[in-house]
Enzyme design. Structure first.
Site, mmCIF file in Angstrom:
data_model
loop_
_atom_site.group_PDB
_atom_site.id
_atom_site.type_symbol
_atom_site.label_atom_id
_atom_site.label_comp_id
_atom_site.label_asym_id
_atom_site.label_seq_id
_atom_site.Cartn_x
_atom_site.Cartn_y
_atom_site.Cartn_z
ATOM 1 N N SER A 91 0.777 -1.238 0.000
ATOM 2 C CA SER A 91 0.000 0.000 0.000
ATOM 3 C C SER A 91 0.810 1.290 0.000
ATOM 4 C CB SER A 91 -0.976 0.018 1.174
ATOM 5 O OG SER A 91 -0.289 -0.136 2.401
ATOM 6 N N ASP A 149 -3.240 6.597 11.084
ATOM 7 C CA ASP A 149 -3.372 5.133 11.193
ATOM 8 C C ASP A 149 -2.052 4.456 11.583
ATOM 9 O OD1 ASP A 149 -1.852 5.212 8.856
ATOM 10 O OD2 ASP A 149 -3.422 4.388 7.563
ATOM 11 N N HIS A 204 0.427 4.236 7.162
ATOM 12 C CA HIS A 204 0.635 4.786 5.815
ATOM 13 C C HIS A 204 1.285 6.165 5.838
ATOM 14 C CE1 HIS A 204 -2.778 1.875 5.064
ATOM 15 N NE2 HIS A 204 -1.816 1.465 4.245
#
Length: 251
Positions: free
Chosen positions: A14, A217, A220
């Site tokens: 990601s 979070d 990321h």
């Protein structure tokens, strides 16, 4: 659309696909969307193209992985910042080949697995008109920080991935720039980082994401951090592979 001459593969999970600027709307069932903010370093440029999911070249713009990591909401990644930082230093148009998919472990990138085969297929397609693959940018490992078993297998799996990609693309010296992760399960995060930073494979260099800003979070990279990472990847490419791999010797 004119074909590019210099190809860079973007792959991993990601943080390569990009989650910069992806925010959660607390008033709408926690639905996620990208805020659309593109810093100047990541703006489109006529000399930067992208191979889309249908294997066609098009003008590159963030989010580069929107139709590749299609099951997630993609935001800003390092790709455009990287390309803008190297475009004045390489000949011809740059072609970015996004292949990253969020939440994927290294074992899912084994030869024969869908992710690996799709990456090789896209890479081969990118050079059909005579272009040259100049490097693979790889940012992955967060999904391998949750067990000792994954840690124990990581080095061998990564070395095998490098060998397989080079063999299947017939590029035995393909430059690879790996990012040492800065997030994941803290239990084994440092173990994976040690493997990545200590990897001794020819024409494989590592840039360290540690210290780059993370979103709320804690997993990321923020938009600004992705811009910084793109520049770091570009600096590493130009330092280690830029002049040696160009058609003209450095003056």
């Amino acid at each position: 659309m004119e074909s590019p001459e210099q190809i860079f593969i973007l792959s991993g999970q990601s943080n390569m696909a990009g989650r910069g600027g992806v925010i959660r709307d607390h008033s709408h069932n926690h639905h996620q969307h990208w805020d659309g903010v593109v810093p100047s370093e990541a703006q489109p440029d006529p000399s930067i193209l992208r191979l889309n999911a249908h294997l066609h070249w098009e003008a590159a713009r963030e989010p580069l992985h929107a139709d590749i990591d299609a099951k997630k909401v993609c935001g800003l990644g390092p790709g455009m910042s990287f390309a803008n930082a190297v475009r004045g230093r390489v000949e011809g148009k740059i072609g970015l080949v996004p292949c990253a998919v969020g939440g994927t472990a290294i074992k899912e990138w084994a030869r024969g697995e869908h992710l690996y085969e799709n990456m090789v297929k896209r890479a081969r397609e990118s050079v059909k008109n005579g272009a040259e693959i100049k490097g693979l940018l790889w940012y992955q490992g967060e999904s391998d920080t949750s067990s000792q078993h994954d840690v124990d297998a990581y080095h061998e799996n990564m070395v095998r991935l490098i060998e397989n990609v080079r063999q299947d693309l017939a590029l035995p010296s393909l430059p690879i720039i790996q990012v040492a992760i800065c997030s994941g399960d803290e239990k084994y995060l440092e173990k994976i980082r040690e493997i990545q930073l200590g990897m001794k494979v020819e024409n494989v260099v590592c840039v360290d994401a540690k210290g780059l800003e993370l979103k709320d979070d804690h997993l990321h990279l923020t938009t600004e951090a992705q811009v910084q990472l793109g520049r770091m990847l570009a600096d590493a490419y130009l330092k280690h592979f830029g002049s040696a791999n160009s058609h003209h010797p450095a003056i």
